[in-house]
Design a protein around this motif. Sequence first.
Motif, PDB file in Angstrom:
ATOM      1  N   THR A   4      -7.220   0.067  -5.442  1.00 42.41           N
ATOM      2  CA  THR A   4      -7.253   1.159  -4.475  1.00 42.41           C
ATOM      3  C   THR A   4      -7.458   0.624  -3.058  1.00 42.41           C
ATOM      4  O   THR A   4      -6.813   1.094  -2.115  1.00 42.41           O
ATOM      5  CB  THR A   4      -8.350   2.174  -4.846  1.00 42.41           C
ATOM      6  N   SER A   5      -8.311  -0.378  -2.900  1.00 37.99           N
ATOM      7  CA  SER A   5      -8.508  -0.934  -1.560  1.00 37.99           C
ATOM      8  C   SER A   5      -7.239  -1.613  -1.053  1.00 37.99           C
ATOM      9  O   SER A   5      -6.941  -1.570   0.147  1.00 37.99           O
ATOM     10  CB  SER A   5      -9.698  -1.893  -1.523  1.00 37.99           C
ATOM     11  N   ILE A   6      -6.474  -2.213  -1.948  1.00 36.86           N
ATOM     12  CA  ILE A   6      -5.198  -2.814  -1.552  1.00 36.86           C
ATOM     13  C   ILE A   6      -4.235  -1.721  -1.088  1.00 36.86           C
ATOM     14  O   ILE A   6      -3.573  -1.855  -0.058  1.00 36.86           O
ATOM     15  CB  ILE A   6      -4.595  -3.642  -2.707  1.00 36.86           C
ATOM     16  N   LEU A   7      -4.170  -0.627  -1.838  1.00 34.52           N
ATOM     17  CA  LEU A   7      -3.315   0.501  -1.432  1.00 34.52           C
ATOM     18  C   LEU A   7      -3.757   1.069  -0.088  1.00 34.52           C
ATOM     19  O   LEU A   7      -2.930   1.435   0.750  1.00 34.52           O
ATOM     20  CB  LEU A   7      -3.325   1.592  -2.503  1.00 34.52           C
ATOM     21  N   LEU A   8      -5.063   1.126   0.129  1.00 40.26           N
ATOM     22  CA  LEU A   8      -5.573   1.641   1.393  1.00 40.26           C
ATOM     23  C   LEU A   8      -5.269   0.686   2.547  1.00 40.26           C
ATOM     24  O   LEU A   8      -4.998   1.128   3.661  1.00 40.26           O
ATOM     25  CB  LEU A   8      -7.074   1.927   1.293  1.00 40.26           C
ATOM     26  N   ASP A   9      -5.306  -0.615   2.294  1.00 39.22           N
ATOM     27  CA  ASP A   9      -4.900  -1.586   3.325  1.00 39.22           C
ATOM     28  C   ASP A   9      -3.455  -1.337   3.733  1.00 39.22           C
ATOM     29  O   ASP A   9      -3.118  -1.354   4.910  1.00 39.22           O
ATOM     30  CB  ASP A   9      -5.049  -3.030   2.825  1.00 39.22           C
ATOM     31  N   LEU A  19      -0.775   9.213   4.004  1.00 36.01           N
ATOM     32  CA  LEU A  19      -0.920  10.579   3.495  1.00 36.01           C
ATOM     33  C   LEU A  19      -0.845  10.603   1.965  1.00 36.01           C
ATOM     34  O   LEU A  19      -1.628  11.308   1.307  1.00 36.01           O
ATOM     35  CB  LEU A  19       0.151  11.491   4.095  1.00 36.01           C
ATOM     36  N   ASN A  20       0.064   9.821   1.406  1.00 31.43           N
ATOM     37  CA  ASN A  20       0.209   9.773  -0.057  1.00 31.43           C
ATOM     38  C   ASN A  20      -0.996   9.132  -0.728  1.00 31.43           C
ATOM     39  O   ASN A  20      -1.546   9.678  -1.687  1.00 31.43           O
ATOM     40  CB  ASN A  20       1.492   9.022  -0.440  1.00 31.43           C
ATOM     41  N   VAL A  21      -1.412   7.981  -0.230  1.00 25.75           N
ATOM     42  CA  VAL A  21      -2.532   7.266  -0.853  1.00 25.75           C
ATOM     43  C   VAL A  21      -3.820   8.057  -0.713  1.00 25.75           C
ATOM     44  O   VAL A  21      -4.610   8.153  -1.664  1.00 25.75           O
ATOM     45  CB  VAL A  21      -2.677   5.844  -0.260  1.00 25.75           C
ATOM     46  N   LEU A  42     -12.445   5.892   6.365  1.00 20.34           N
ATOM     47  CA  LEU A  42     -12.154   5.093   7.554  1.00 20.34           C
ATOM     48  C   LEU A  42     -10.665   5.133   7.884  1.00 20.34           C
ATOM     49  O   LEU A  42     -10.285   5.357   9.040  1.00 20.34           O
ATOM     50  CB  LEU A  42     -12.603   3.641   7.362  1.00 20.34           C
ATOM     51  N   VAL A  43      -9.819   4.937   6.889  1.00 20.49           N
ATOM     52  CA  VAL A  43      -8.370   4.932   7.110  1.00 20.49           C
ATOM     53  C   VAL A  43      -7.914   6.278   7.678  1.00 20.49           C
ATOM     54  O   VAL A  43      -7.162   6.325   8.661  1.00 20.49           O
ATOM     55  CB  VAL A  43      -7.609   4.578   5.809  1.00 20.49           C
ATOM     56  N   VAL A 119     -15.203 -13.603  12.234  1.00 18.89           N
ATOM     57  CA  VAL A 119     -15.430 -12.602  11.191  1.00 18.89           C
ATOM     58  C   VAL A 119     -14.074 -12.127  10.668  1.00 18.89           C
ATOM     59  O   VAL A 119     -13.207 -11.726  11.439  1.00 18.89           O
ATOM     60  CB  VAL A 119     -16.237 -11.396  11.737  1.00 18.89           C
ATOM     61  N   LEU A 120     -13.886 -12.182   9.357  1.00  9.60           N
ATOM     62  CA  LEU A 120     -12.635 -11.738   8.752  1.00  9.60           C
ATOM     63  C   LEU A 120     -12.392 -10.260   9.026  1.00  9.60           C
ATOM     64  O   LEU A 120     -13.333  -9.462   9.072  1.00  9.60           O
ATOM     65  CB  LEU A 120     -12.678 -11.954   7.234  1.00  9.60           C
ATOM     66  N   GLU A 121     -11.121  -9.906   9.176  1.00  6.66           N
ATOM     67  CA  GLU A 121     -10.763  -8.509   9.409  1.00  6.66           C
ATOM     68  C   GLU A 121     -11.245  -7.613   8.269  1.00  6.66           C
ATOM     69  O   GLU A 121     -11.699  -6.496   8.503  1.00  6.66           O
ATOM     70  CB  GLU A 121      -9.252  -8.358   9.608  1.00  6.66           C
ATOM     71  N   SER A 122     -11.158  -8.100   7.046  1.00  6.16           N
ATOM     72  CA  SER A 122     -11.607  -7.291   5.902  1.00  6.16           C
ATOM     73  C   SER A 122     -13.106  -7.017   5.991  1.00  6.16           C
ATOM     74  O   SER A 122     -13.564  -5.925   5.649  1.00  6.16           O
ATOM     75  CB  SER A 122     -11.258  -7.979   4.585  1.00  6.16           C
ATOM     76  N   THR A 123     -13.870  -7.994   6.469  1.00  4.74           N
ATOM     77  CA  THR A 123     -15.315  -7.806   6.635  1.00  4.74           C
ATOM     78  C   THR A 123     -15.582  -6.785   7.735  1.00  4.74           C
ATOM     79  O   THR A 123     -16.430  -5.897   7.573  1.00  4.74           O
ATOM     80  CB  THR A 123     -16.004  -9.141   6.972  1.00  4.74           C
TER      81      THR A 123
END
Length: 152
Positions: A4-9, A19-21, A42-43, A119-123
Amino acid sequence: MTQTSILLDQARLDYTNALNVLTLVEMRIISVSAEDLMYAYLVATEWCNWFKNPDAEGSPLTKFGPNHPDYGGVLSMMEDNVERLEENLMMEMPAVYIVFSQLNPNLVAISKQEDKSQVLESTKRYIKSLELTAKFYKERDGRDAFLKMLKD
């Protein structure tokens, strides 16, 4: 990292995908943890901000140049997503509390580094999702426990 986090990325890159995710997350059609829910919030919030200011830093809409169409219709849909995600956050408050209470202090320390390039973007996004969620609870019903957990 969850599916799910990959889909949100990916949803951060294109608003139709977002909108779909986000609908899949809200309706729990896909697996959703408390952390996924906070990240989805957040997204959706980021997209609302980008629709209001398409040339903002980090906005995927900047690729369309200075002449932006009217995003009013899609902004309205995304604001509906934000509201439904807020309802989900209220229902999932106990699970969100567990995430905050088990937060590794090293993550918070990393996010507070002066040199943000280290700092990594994911962090950064993860901490941003925590901060946004904590602010939501504070604004919604005055609960500041989540904000305090981030500061400690």
